[in-house]
Design a protein around this motif. Structure first.
Motif, PDB file in Angstrom:
ATOM      1  N   ARG A   1       0.844  -1.187   0.000  1.00  0.00           N
ATOM      2  CA  ARG A   1       0.000   0.000   0.000  1.00  0.00           C
ATOM      3  C   ARG A   1       0.880   1.238   0.000  1.00  0.00           C
ATOM      4  O   ARG A   1       1.990   1.206   0.472  1.00  0.00           O
ATOM      5  N   GLU A   2       0.356   2.316  -0.511  1.00  0.00           N
ATOM      6  CA  GLU A   2       1.111   3.565  -0.575  1.00  0.00           C
ATOM      7  C   GLU A   2       0.882   4.345   0.710  1.00  0.00           C
ATOM      8  O   GLU A   2      -0.089   5.071   0.833  1.00  0.00           O
ATOM      9  N   PHE A   3       1.769   4.171   1.671  1.00  0.00           N
ATOM     10  CA  PHE A   3       1.624   4.881   2.932  1.00  0.00           C
ATOM     11  C   PHE A   3       2.453   6.155   2.949  1.00  0.00           C
ATOM     12  O   PHE A   3       2.169   7.061   3.711  1.00  0.00           O
ATOM     13  N   ASP A   4       3.495   6.222   2.157  1.00  0.00           N
ATOM     14  CA  ASP A   4       4.313   7.425   2.136  1.00  0.00           C
ATOM     15  C   ASP A   4       3.534   8.561   1.495  1.00  0.00           C
ATOM     16  O   ASP A   4       2.692   8.350   0.626  1.00  0.00           O
TER      17      ASP A   4
ATOM     18  N   ARG B   1       4.795  13.028  -3.527  1.00  0.00           N
ATOM     19  CA  ARG B   1       5.958  13.917  -3.642  1.00  0.00           C
ATOM     20  C   ARG B   1       5.596  15.393  -3.550  1.00  0.00           C
ATOM     21  O   ARG B   1       6.294  16.163  -2.922  1.00  0.00           O
ATOM     22  N   ASN B   2       4.531  15.821  -4.208  1.00  0.00           N
ATOM     23  CA  ASN B   2       4.199  17.238  -4.249  1.00  0.00           C
ATOM     24  C   ASN B   2       2.858  17.492  -3.563  1.00  0.00           C
ATOM     25  O   ASN B   2       1.801  17.337  -4.163  1.00  0.00           O
ATOM     26  N   LEU B   3       2.915  17.910  -2.315  1.00  0.00           N
ATOM     27  CA  LEU B   3       1.698  18.149  -1.542  1.00  0.00           C
ATOM     28  C   LEU B   3       1.100  19.532  -1.770  1.00  0.00           C
ATOM     29  O   LEU B   3      -0.001  19.811  -1.308  1.00  0.00           O
ATOM     30  N   ASP B   4       1.831  20.387  -2.474  1.00  0.00           N
ATOM     31  CA  ASP B   4       1.351  21.755  -2.693  1.00  0.00           C
ATOM     32  C   ASP B   4       0.600  21.925  -4.006  1.00  0.00           C
ATOM     33  O   ASP B   4      -0.004  22.964  -4.235  1.00  0.00           O
TER      34      ASP B   4
ATOM     35  N   LEU C   1      -0.569  15.930  -7.219  1.00  0.00           N
ATOM     36  CA  LEU C   1      -0.873  14.935  -6.196  1.00  0.00           C
ATOM     37  C   LEU C   1      -1.839  13.892  -6.749  1.00  0.00           C
ATOM     38  O   LEU C   1      -1.628  12.685  -6.597  1.00  0.00           O
ATOM     39  N   LEU C   2      -2.889  14.333  -7.429  1.00  0.00           N
ATOM     40  CA  LEU C   2      -3.882  13.403  -7.961  1.00  0.00           C
ATOM     41  C   LEU C   2      -3.370  12.638  -9.176  1.00  0.00           C
ATOM     42  O   LEU C   2      -3.812  11.515  -9.426  1.00  0.00           O
ATOM     43  N   ARG C   3      -2.427  13.220  -9.913  1.00  0.00           N
ATOM     44  CA  ARG C   3      -1.803  12.458 -11.011  1.00  0.00           C
ATOM     45  C   ARG C   3      -0.942  11.332 -10.451  1.00  0.00           C
ATOM     46  O   ARG C   3      -0.908  10.238 -10.983  1.00  0.00           O
ATOM     47  N   GLU C   4      -0.230  11.638  -9.365  1.00  0.00           N
ATOM     48  CA  GLU C   4       0.631  10.629  -8.747  1.00  0.00           C
ATOM     49  C   GLU C   4      -0.193   9.532  -8.074  1.00  0.00           C
ATOM     50  O   GLU C   4       0.186   8.361  -8.107  1.00  0.00           O
ATOM     51  N   ARG C   5      -1.301   9.897  -7.473  1.00  0.00           N
ATOM     52  CA  ARG C   5      -2.145   8.936  -6.752  1.00  0.00           C
ATOM     53  C   ARG C   5      -3.594   9.056  -7.244  1.00  0.00           C
ATOM     54  O   ARG C   5      -4.457   9.613  -6.560  1.00  0.00           O
ATOM     55  N   PRO C   6      -3.883   8.570  -8.444  1.00  0.00           N
ATOM     56  CA  PRO C   6      -5.235   8.726  -8.999  1.00  0.00           C
ATOM     57  C   PRO C   6      -6.334   8.110  -8.133  1.00  0.00           C
ATOM     58  O   PRO C   6      -7.464   8.600  -8.129  1.00  0.00           O
ATOM     59  N   HIS C   7      -5.999   7.072  -7.382  1.00  0.00           N
ATOM     60  CA  HIS C   7      -7.029   6.470  -6.523  1.00  0.00           C
ATOM     61  C   HIS C   7      -7.436   7.406  -5.388  1.00  0.00           C
ATOM     62  O   HIS C   7      -8.551   7.302  -4.878  1.00  0.00           O
ATOM     63  N   TYR C   8      -6.579   8.349  -4.996  1.00  0.00           N
ATOM     64  CA  TYR C   8      -6.982   9.357  -4.008  1.00  0.00           C
ATOM     65  C   TYR C   8      -8.121  10.193  -4.581  1.00  0.00           C
ATOM     66  O   TYR C   8      -9.103  10.472  -3.908  1.00  0.00           O
TER      67      TYR C   8
ATOM     68  N   GLU D   1      -3.940  16.830   8.650  1.00  0.00           N
ATOM     69  CA  GLU D   1      -3.966  15.737   9.611  1.00  0.00           C
ATOM     70  C   GLU D   1      -2.827  14.735   9.416  1.00  0.00           C
ATOM     71  O   GLU D   1      -2.268  14.264  10.388  1.00  0.00           O
ATOM     72  N   SER D   2      -2.503  14.403   8.162  1.00  0.00           N
ATOM     73  CA  SER D   2      -1.556  13.301   7.945  1.00  0.00           C
ATOM     74  C   SER D   2      -0.539  13.534   6.841  1.00  0.00           C
ATOM     75  O   SER D   2       0.303  12.669   6.615  1.00  0.00           O
ATOM     76  N   ARG D   3      -0.626  14.651   6.140  1.00  0.00           N
ATOM     77  CA  ARG D   3       0.228  14.898   4.974  1.00  0.00           C
ATOM     78  C   ARG D   3       0.105  13.740   3.974  1.00  0.00           C
ATOM     79  O   ARG D   3       1.051  13.363   3.330  1.00  0.00           O
ATOM     80  N   PHE D   4      -1.095  13.157   3.902  1.00  0.00           N
ATOM     81  CA  PHE D   4      -1.399  12.051   2.995  1.00  0.00           C
ATOM     82  C   PHE D   4      -0.545  10.812   3.278  1.00  0.00           C
ATOM     83  O   PHE D   4      -0.294  10.007   2.396  1.00  0.00           O
TER      84      PHE D   4
END
Length: 191
Positions: free
Chosen positions: A20-23, A26-29, A34-41, A66-69
């Motif tokens: 699972r992707e817990f980390d 890369r780009n939280l700003d 962010l959504l390209r890197e993690r489309p399931h988010y 809360e968690s910085r994803f």
């Protein structure tokens, strides 16, 4: 020996594929990156938006705070005398940083005993459920990021009592969450 090494390598490879992707991304700003890197988010947050009417940018800003994803984040340990571990500062865990009792209330209310705080789908659904309770109990609009965050942090009773007013640091955090939500909202219009 070869067969054992091969089997071990195969098991390790399969485990890595299913991990699972817990980390944090890369780009939280940048909401789009962010959504390209993690489309399931994005899929999870859009489902929550459809089910609970919580805008994606509001969800993103609160998860960021809360968690910085980071899906497996936990509060730090407390120590007695600086060396004896006394347990964690709270029972919060996962993307939404939901406490044990609140998470169990969600699982019971929604009939989801297998829901996990470390799963983005479950975490965003929890947030939708909780923010709708905030609307129902405290009259906070679903798109009012600042007040929703204050109620999320302080709990419904704490929010109703105004406990956040004695915490200037929390009011500053809530303002930053609101600003991030607005930045994410603007970015999402161009993705």
């Amino acid at each position: 020996m070869y067969r054992r090494s091969f089997s071990l390598g195969l098991v390790a490879s399969l485990a890595a594929c299913g991990s699972r992707e817990f980390d944090s991304p890369r780009n939280l700003d940048d909401a789009c990156a962010l959504l390209r890197e993690r489309p399931h988010y994005g899929r999870a947050m859009r489902r929550t938006e459809r089910r609970w009417n919580i805008p994606v940018h509001v969800q993103m800003a609160i998860i960021h705070q809360e968690s910085r994803f980071d899906g497996d984040i936990r509060p730090p340990f407390r120590y007695a005398l600086g060396v004896i571990p006394m347990g964690r500062q709270s029972s919060a865990i996962g993307y939404s940083q939901a406490l044990d009792g609140t998470w169990e209330e969600y699982q019971d209310a929604e009939g989801r005993p297998r829901a996990r705080r470390t799963d983005i789908d479950d975490a965003t659904d929890f947030m939708g459920w909780y923010m709708n309770l905030t609307l129902e109990r405290n009259g906070v609009a679903l798109d009012d990021t600042r007040r929703q965050y204050l109620a999320y942090h302080e709990g419904h009773t704490g929010y109703a009592r105004g406990s956040y007013n004695s915490k200037p640091w929390l009011l500053d955090v809530a303002t930053r969450v609101e600003q991030r939500a607005e930045r994410y909202r603007m970015q999402l219009t161009s993705c």
